[in-house]
Design a protein around this motif. Structure first.
Motif, PDB file in Angstrom:
ATOM      1  N   SER A  19       0.824  -1.214   0.000  1.00  0.00           N
ATOM      2  CA  SER A  19       0.000   0.000   0.000  1.00  0.00           C
ATOM      3  C   SER A  19       0.855   1.260   0.000  1.00  0.00           C
ATOM      4  CB  SER A  19      -0.948   0.006   1.202  1.00  0.00           C
ATOM      5  OG  SER A  19      -0.247   0.174   2.421  1.00  0.00           O
ATOM      6  N   LEU A  20       1.997   1.198   0.679  1.00  0.00           N
ATOM      7  CA  LEU A  20       2.887   2.361   0.667  1.00  0.00           C
ATOM      8  C   LEU A  20       3.477   2.582  -0.713  1.00  0.00           C
ATOM      9  CD1 LEU A  20       4.689   1.862   4.089  1.00  0.00           C
ATOM     10  CD2 LEU A  20       3.166   3.754   3.478  1.00  0.00           C
ATOM     11  N   SER A  21       3.822   1.518  -1.411  1.00  0.00           N
ATOM     12  CA  SER A  21       4.315   1.665  -2.781  1.00  0.00           C
ATOM     13  C   SER A  21       3.258   2.323  -3.662  1.00  0.00           C
ATOM     14  CB  SER A  21       4.695   0.291  -3.342  1.00  0.00           C
ATOM     15  OG  SER A  21       5.106   0.393  -4.694  1.00  0.00           O
ATOM     16  N   ALA A  22       2.018   1.889  -3.518  1.00  0.00           N
ATOM     17  CA  ALA A  22       0.942   2.499  -4.300  1.00  0.00           C
ATOM     18  C   ALA A  22       0.765   3.969  -3.944  1.00  0.00           C
ATOM     19  CB  ALA A  22      -0.361   1.740  -4.054  1.00  0.00           C
ATOM     20  N   ARG A  23       0.904   4.303  -2.662  1.00  0.00           N
ATOM     21  CA  ARG A  23       0.750   5.695  -2.222  1.00  0.00           C
ATOM     22  C   ARG A  23       1.867   6.580  -2.781  1.00  0.00           C
ATOM     23  NH1 ARG A  23      -2.450   8.020   1.405  1.00  0.00           N
ATOM     24  NH2 ARG A  23      -3.289   5.948   1.799  1.00  0.00           N
ATOM     25  N   TYR A  24       3.098   6.077  -2.733  1.00  0.00           N
ATOM     26  CA  TYR A  24       4.218   6.861  -3.247  1.00  0.00           C
ATOM     27  C   TYR A  24       4.084   7.068  -4.755  1.00  0.00           C
ATOM     28  CZ  TYR A  24       7.041   7.151   1.002  1.00  0.00           C
ATOM     29  OH  TYR A  24       7.519   7.474   2.247  1.00  0.00           O
ATOM     30  N   LYS A  25       3.706   6.017  -5.470  1.00  0.00           N
ATOM     31  CA  LYS A  25       3.524   6.152  -6.919  1.00  0.00           C
ATOM     32  C   LYS A  25       2.404   7.130  -7.233  1.00  0.00           C
ATOM     33  CE  LYS A  25       5.183   1.486  -8.014  1.00  0.00           C
ATOM     34  NZ  LYS A  25       4.772   0.122  -8.452  1.00  0.00           N
ATOM     35  N   ALA A  26       1.320   7.059  -6.471  1.00  0.00           N
ATOM     36  CA  ALA A  26       0.214   7.986  -6.687  1.00  0.00           C
ATOM     37  C   ALA A  26       0.640   9.423  -6.435  1.00  0.00           C
ATOM     38  CB  ALA A  26      -0.960   7.615  -5.781  1.00  0.00           C
ATOM     39  N   ALA A  27       1.450   9.648  -5.403  1.00  0.00           N
ATOM     40  CA  ALA A  27       1.910  11.009  -5.111  1.00  0.00           C
ATOM     41  C   ALA A  27       2.739  11.572  -6.255  1.00  0.00           C
ATOM     42  CB  ALA A  27       2.707  11.023  -3.812  1.00  0.00           C
ATOM     43  N   VAL A  28       3.606  10.746  -6.847  1.00  0.00           N
ATOM     44  CA  VAL A  28       4.405  11.207  -7.989  1.00  0.00           C
ATOM     45  C   VAL A  28       3.484  11.496  -9.180  1.00  0.00           C
ATOM     46  CG1 VAL A  28       6.205  10.572  -9.634  1.00  0.00           C
ATOM     47  CG2 VAL A  28       6.495  10.046  -7.214  1.00  0.00           C
ATOM     48  N   GLU A  29       2.489  10.639  -9.400  1.00  0.00           N
ATOM     49  CA  GLU A  29       1.533  10.883 -10.486  1.00  0.00           C
ATOM     50  C   GLU A  29       0.722  12.152 -10.224  1.00  0.00           C
ATOM     51  OE1 GLU A  29      -0.668   7.275 -10.527  1.00  0.00           O
ATOM     52  OE2 GLU A  29       0.964   6.103 -11.451  1.00  0.00           O
ATOM     53  N   MET A  30       0.353  12.374  -8.983  1.00  0.00           N
ATOM     54  CA  MET A  30      -0.355  13.603  -8.630  1.00  0.00           C
ATOM     55  C   MET A  30       0.507  14.830  -8.877  1.00  0.00           C
ATOM     56  SD  MET A  30      -2.356  12.605  -5.113  1.00  0.00           S
ATOM     57  CE  MET A  30      -3.773  11.491  -5.124  1.00  0.00           C
ATOM     58  N   ALA A  31       1.803  14.725  -8.567  1.00  0.00           N
ATOM     59  CA  ALA A  31       2.709  15.846  -8.822  1.00  0.00           C
ATOM     60  C   ALA A  31       2.792  16.146 -10.311  1.00  0.00           C
ATOM     61  CB  ALA A  31       4.087  15.527  -8.262  1.00  0.00           C
ATOM     62  N   ALA A  32       2.839  15.096 -11.140  1.00  0.00           N
ATOM     63  CA  ALA A  32       2.883  15.306 -12.591  1.00  0.00           C
ATOM     64  C   ALA A  32       1.595  15.960 -13.080  1.00  0.00           C
ATOM     65  CB  ALA A  32       3.114  13.970 -13.300  1.00  0.00           C
ATOM     66  N   TYR A  33       0.474  15.522 -12.552  1.00  0.00           N
ATOM     67  CA  TYR A  33      -0.813  16.131 -12.905  1.00  0.00           C
ATOM     68  C   TYR A  33      -0.847  17.594 -12.470  1.00  0.00           C
ATOM     69  CZ  TYR A  33      -5.847  17.053 -12.584  1.00  0.00           C
ATOM     70  OH  TYR A  33      -7.094  17.610 -12.695  1.00  0.00           O
ATOM     71  N   ALA A  34      -0.380  17.864 -11.240  1.00  0.00           N
ATOM     72  CA  ALA A  34      -0.335  19.243 -10.743  1.00  0.00           C
ATOM     73  C   ALA A  34       0.557  20.113 -11.618  1.00  0.00           C
ATOM     74  CB  ALA A  34       0.162  19.249  -9.293  1.00  0.00           C
ATOM     75  N   ASP A  35       1.660  19.550 -12.067  1.00  0.00           N
ATOM     76  CA  ASP A  35       2.577  20.268 -12.955  1.00  0.00           C
ATOM     77  C   ASP A  35       1.872  20.663 -14.249  1.00  0.00           C
ATOM     78  OD1 ASP A  35       5.240  21.168 -13.745  1.00  0.00           O
ATOM     79  OD2 ASP A  35       5.302  19.422 -15.060  1.00  0.00           O
ATOM     80  N   ASP A  36       1.139  19.744 -14.825  1.00  0.00           N
ATOM     81  CA  ASP A  36       0.421  20.007 -16.076  1.00  0.00           C
ATOM     82  C   ASP A  36      -0.684  21.032 -15.899  1.00  0.00           C
ATOM     83  OD1 ASP A  36       1.960  18.216 -17.512  1.00  0.00           O
ATOM     84  OD2 ASP A  36       0.535  16.564 -17.304  1.00  0.00           O
ATOM     85  N   ARG A  37      -1.216  21.149 -14.675  1.00  0.00           N
ATOM     86  CA  ARG A  37      -2.358  22.051 -14.439  1.00  0.00           C
ATOM     87  C   ARG A  37      -1.933  23.392 -13.866  1.00  0.00           C
ATOM     88  NH1 ARG A  37      -3.406  17.627 -16.329  1.00  0.00           N
ATOM     89  NH2 ARG A  37      -5.522  16.880 -16.745  1.00  0.00           N
ATOM     90  N   GLY A  38      -0.635  23.678 -13.810  1.00  0.00           N
ATOM     91  CA  GLY A  38      -0.175  25.000 -13.411  1.00  0.00           C
ATOM     92  C   GLY A  38      -0.058  25.239 -11.924  1.00  0.00           C
ATOM     93  N   ILE A  39      -0.139  24.190 -11.110  1.00  0.00           N
ATOM     94  CA  ILE A  39       0.068  24.352  -9.667  1.00  0.00           C
ATOM     95  C   ILE A  39       1.531  24.688  -9.421  1.00  0.00           C
ATOM     96  CG2 ILE A  39       0.066  23.078  -7.478  1.00  0.00           C
ATOM     97  CD1 ILE A  39      -2.496  21.661  -8.542  1.00  0.00           C
ATOM     98  N   ASP A  40       1.799  25.545  -8.447  1.00  0.00           N
ATOM     99  CA  ASP A  40       3.126  26.135  -8.290  1.00  0.00           C
ATOM    100  C   ASP A  40       4.147  25.211  -7.641  1.00  0.00           C
ATOM    101  OD1 ASP A  40       2.440  28.766  -9.319  1.00  0.00           O
ATOM    102  OD2 ASP A  40       1.266  29.016  -7.481  1.00  0.00           O
ATOM    103  N   THR A  41       3.761  24.540  -6.561  1.00  0.00           N
ATOM    104  CA  THR A  41       4.760  23.881  -5.718  1.00  0.00           C
ATOM    105  C   THR A  41       4.235  22.583  -5.131  1.00  0.00           C
ATOM    106  OG1 THR A  41       5.656  26.043  -5.062  1.00  0.00           O
ATOM    107  CG2 THR A  41       6.256  24.181  -3.697  1.00  0.00           C
ATOM    108  N   VAL A  42       5.084  21.587  -5.099  1.00  0.00           N
ATOM    109  CA  VAL A  42       4.890  20.413  -4.250  1.00  0.00           C
ATOM    110  C   VAL A  42       5.675  20.667  -2.961  1.00  0.00           C
ATOM    111  CG1 VAL A  42       5.487  17.970  -3.931  1.00  0.00           C
ATOM    112  CG2 VAL A  42       4.524  18.759  -6.111  1.00  0.00           C
ATOM    113  N   GLN A  43       5.041  20.464  -1.836  1.00  0.00           N
ATOM    114  CA  GLN A  43       5.702  20.656  -0.543  1.00  0.00           C
ATOM    115  C   GLN A  43       5.818  19.315   0.161  1.00  0.00           C
ATOM    116  OE1 GLN A  43       3.820  23.505   2.078  1.00  0.00           O
ATOM    117  NE2 GLN A  43       4.838  22.677   3.874  1.00  0.00           N
ATOM    118  N   THR A  44       6.979  19.058   0.723  1.00  0.00           N
ATOM    119  CA  THR A  44       7.178  17.824   1.472  1.00  0.00           C
ATOM    120  C   THR A  44       8.069  18.106   2.671  1.00  0.00           C
ATOM    121  OG1 THR A  44       7.716  15.478   1.240  1.00  0.00           O
ATOM    122  CG2 THR A  44       9.141  17.036   0.089  1.00  0.00           C
ATOM    123  N   GLU A  45       8.370  17.070   3.455  1.00  0.00           N
ATOM    124  CA  GLU A  45       9.021  17.311   4.738  1.00  0.00           C
ATOM    125  C   GLU A  45       9.749  16.061   5.202  1.00  0.00           C
ATOM    126  OE1 GLU A  45       5.263  17.155   7.619  1.00  0.00           O
ATOM    127  OE2 GLU A  45       4.881  18.093   5.672  1.00  0.00           O
TER     128      GLU A  45
END
Length: 323
Positions: A19-45
């Motif tokens: 499940s963690l592998s799926a979550r990490y992959k989804a987060a990277v896919e979400m970042a790519a989608y956000a990039d395409d839609r003009g969102i400014d920043t991914v924040q992590t910690e």
């Protein structure tokens, strides 16, 4: 124009390797989608040894995001500076800066959990001196020239893409952090809305004869989740937000100041408090914030629900900023 942020800490209290592998992959896919839609920043910690699987390696995650995107920035807010080897950190940030073409933003704090220091066998009482050494070393290392480090001559290569160096901010809520930033002429990132600390930082800039600026959270910086039906979403998924809020609150002693601080002990209290907000796209726009921080996978949120939130944000909120 407001800044749009998608935050990921990859918390999943029930996580399995699958499940963690799926979550990490989804987060990277979400970042790519956000990039395409003009969102400014991914924040992590960065946090270590947490039972709910809080992200421990933000630069590795940032590298995956950069490999999947073209323009979006990644803000690591924050690293726990004294836990890092200064030379290796200089190399890692330089490589990420080169890979991304200058899209990495690093906030260096000293943390507030002694157990993290114990895990890495780093002395808690030396954290201030270690942070000073780290920041001094990074700035020297990124010149590409030889310098003295712990009594020996060293040189860090390759040089980063961004000149004179990658964007590095000093985080914290203390006068010591503000002095550290001013002495080095680095930007200051208070961990909460602290105008008196910003004023102190500016006094120290004058005293040291350096220049810098402050990136300070607004008085209100809620973590957002988008939904067509907030009542349903609170009822179905409020426990995920509460889990994260309670975990974070358990780490914060009385002298820790944070832009995201909850005292809630129930979902109803959390909703009334307003630190975490589930809103419709229209309600989101009506808030009039300077920074819109979407937290689509908060507290182990199911991935499908995270995508629903991100789609609403990217398709019905962000275009209103840009237009």
């Amino acid at each position: 124009m407001p800044v749009s942020v998608v935050r990921f800490n990859l918390v999943d209290p029930a996580g399995t390797p699958e499940s963690l592998s799926a979550r990490y992959k989804a987060a990277v896919e979400m970042a790519a989608y956000a990039d395409d839609r003009g969102i400014d920043t991914v924040q992590t910690e960065e946090h270590h040894g947490v039972a709910n699987n809080w992200l421990s390696s933000p630069f590795t995650f940032a590298g995956a995001v950069f490999g999947a995107t073209r323009r979006i920035a990644v803000t690591v807010s924050a690293i726990i500076g004294p836990l890092h080897d200064p030379l290796r950190l200089a190399e890692d940030i330089a490589v990420l800066d080169l890979v991304s073409g200058g899209r990495l933003v690093t906030v260096a704090g000293i943390g507030y959990r002694p157990e993290e220091y114990a895990q890495f066998d780093v002395e808690w009482k030396r954290r201030g001196k270690l942070q000073d050494e780290l920041l001094d070393t990074l700035l020297k290392a990124w010149t590409g020239e030889e310098f003295t480090f712990r009594g020996r001559q060293v040189r860090v290569t390759p040089r980063p893409f961004t000149q004179p160096h990658p964007l590095l901010l000093v985080g914290g809520s203390s006068q010591a952090a503000a002095r550290r930033a001013a002495r080095l002429g680095l930007p200051f990132f208070p961990s909460a809305h602290l105008p008196e600390l910003d004023a102190y930082y500016k006094e120290k800039l004058t005293e040291y004869g350096t220049t810098g600026w402050t990136m300070m959270p607004a008085k209100t910086t809620p973590l957002l989740h988008l939904s067509e039906d907030p009542d349903r979403t609170w009822a179905e998924y409020g426990a995920h937000f509460l889990h994260e809020a309670r975990t974070y609150a358990s780490w914060q002693s009385g002298d820790i100041k944070s832009a995201v601080r909850s005292a809630a002990s129930s979902v109803d209290e959390l909703r009334a408090e307003g630190v975490y907000r589930i809103v419709t796209p229209e309600e989101c726009l009506a808030q009039g914030l300077d920074n819109y921080v979407l937290h689509p996978l908060s507290g182990g949120m199911p991935i499908d629900e995270g995508w629903r939130s991100l789609h609403l944000f990217a398709e019905r909120v962000v275009p209103a900023f840009k237009g």
